[in-house]
Scaffold this motif. Structure first.
Motif, PDB file in Angstrom:
ATOM      1  N   ASP A 166       9.851 -12.448  62.693  1.00 43.28           N
ATOM      2  CA  ASP A 166       9.810 -11.440  63.799  1.00 43.28           C
ATOM      3  C   ASP A 166      11.184 -11.087  64.093  1.00 43.28           C
ATOM      4  O   ASP A 166      11.773 -10.207  64.311  1.00 43.28           O
ATOM      5  CB  ASP A 166       9.579 -12.347  65.186  1.00 43.28           C
ATOM      6  CG  ASP A 166       8.123 -12.486  65.425  1.00 43.28           C
ATOM      7  OD1 ASP A 166       7.157 -11.822  64.786  1.00 43.28           O
ATOM      8  OD2 ASP A 166       7.424 -13.277  66.081  1.00 43.28           O
ATOM      9  N   GLU A 167      12.327 -12.044  63.694  1.00 47.28           N
ATOM     10  CA  GLU A 167      13.722 -11.918  63.616  1.00 47.28           C
ATOM     11  C   GLU A 167      14.240 -10.866  62.570  1.00 47.28           C
ATOM     12  O   GLU A 167      14.907 -10.241  62.704  1.00 47.28           O
ATOM     13  CB  GLU A 167      14.557 -13.181  63.439  1.00 47.28           C
ATOM     14  CG  GLU A 167      14.580 -14.131  64.592  1.00 47.28           C
ATOM     15  CD  GLU A 167      15.317 -15.459  64.580  1.00 47.28           C
ATOM     16  OE1 GLU A 167      16.416 -15.211  63.779  1.00 47.28           O
ATOM     17  OE2 GLU A 167      14.990 -16.334  65.159  1.00 47.28           O
ATOM     18  N   SER A 168      13.359 -11.115  61.411  1.00 45.57           N
ATOM     19  CA  SER A 168      13.458 -10.244  60.038  1.00 45.57           C
ATOM     20  C   SER A 168      13.180  -8.709  60.565  1.00 45.57           C
ATOM     21  O   SER A 168      13.710  -7.833  60.378  1.00 45.57           O
ATOM     22  CB  SER A 168      12.767 -10.629  58.918  1.00 45.57           C
ATOM     23  OG  SER A 168      13.394 -11.839  58.678  1.00 45.57           O
ATOM     24  N   HIS A 169      12.052  -8.719  61.265  1.00 46.31           N
ATOM     25  CA  HIS A 169      11.569  -7.258  61.883  1.00 46.31           C
ATOM     26  C   HIS A 169      12.477  -6.911  62.687  1.00 46.31           C
ATOM     27  O   HIS A 169      12.730  -5.558  62.538  1.00 46.31           O
ATOM     28  CB  HIS A 169       9.969  -7.684  62.296  1.00 46.31           C
ATOM     29  CG  HIS A 169       9.400  -6.132  62.315  1.00 46.31           C
ATOM     30  ND1 HIS A 169       9.216  -5.635  63.658  1.00 46.31           N
ATOM     31  CD2 HIS A 169       8.798  -5.446  61.424  1.00 46.31           C
ATOM     32  CE1 HIS A 169       8.718  -4.425  63.478  1.00 46.31           C
ATOM     33  NE2 HIS A 169       8.527  -4.274  62.155  1.00 46.31           N
ATOM     34  N   ALA A 170      12.979  -7.627  63.798  1.00 46.83           N
ATOM     35  CA  ALA A 170      13.745  -6.933  64.787  1.00 46.83           C
ATOM     36  C   ALA A 170      15.146  -6.514  64.047  1.00 46.83           C
ATOM     37  O   ALA A 170      15.735  -5.541  64.398  1.00 46.83           O
ATOM     38  CB  ALA A 170      14.072  -8.081  65.763  1.00 46.83           C
TER      39      ALA A 170
END
Length: 186
Positions: A166-170
């Motif tokens: 999720d952090e990578s996608h953000a």
């Protein structure tokens, strides 16, 4: 399913269940006929061949993805619309990884209308960045590559490092948004 209930839409519905449960490589006319409770030749009343069925499946998936994109950007603009679009795209691919992988990426005459609608939604989402004409098309291509690449890699389990996806996608969204804000400067 009784033979009388078959139609092209019903055949695509069954094909999507095959794809969802077993993956796109499992999609055969025999598999669909078996689930429909008919002999394979009975399907030829509704689809010409497996290639046409794959195009119909892809068209349905593209339609679903277009609806996701439309709902994501509805009532939003700028960064908020782009974030919602990218989150929606990822969520669809995550919920339906086999359907997403059954999507034929190359343009097809049979899916041109839906494809044009999807591109139109993305172009509209990019208007807040001052991108029009060919600049908007280049940005749509980059946006699609970012969304598709992340979705395919995530579905394949290619992100093996411990960091949160999720952090990578953000971060991907942030990078795309930041790049679009300065795209006119290049």
């Amino acid at each position: 399913m009784a033979r009388a209930a078959l139609s092209p839409d019903a055949v695509v519905d069954i094909a999507l269940r095959v794809v969802d449960e077993e993956g796109p490589e499992a999609l055969t006319l025999s598999a669909v006929a078996g689930r429909a409770g008919v002999a394979t030749p009975s399907l030829y009343k509704h689809v010409r061949n497996l290639a046409e069925l794959r195009v119909l499946v892809s068209g349905r998936v593209m339609g679903e993805l277009t609806e996701v994109a439309s709902e994501a950007v509805l009532g939003r603009s700028g960064d908020e619309a782009l974030r919602a679009l990218m989150d929606g795209w990822r969520a669809y691919a995550g919920r339906h990884p086999h359907r997403y992988s059954a999507l034929i990426q190359a343009p097809r005459p049979e899916t041109a209308e839906t494809g044009n609608r999807l591109v139109g939604i993305m172009v509209a989402a990019l208007r807040a960045y001052g991108l029009e004409g060919s600049a908007a098309i280049h940005a749509v291509r980059c946006l699609r590559a970012a969304m598709h690449g992340f979705a395919v890699l995530e579905a394949a389990g290619a992100f093996q490092l411990a960091e949160d996806l999720d952090e990578s996608h953000a971060l991907l969204i942030h990078m795309v948004v930041s790049g679009l804000r300065t795209a006119h400067e290049r």
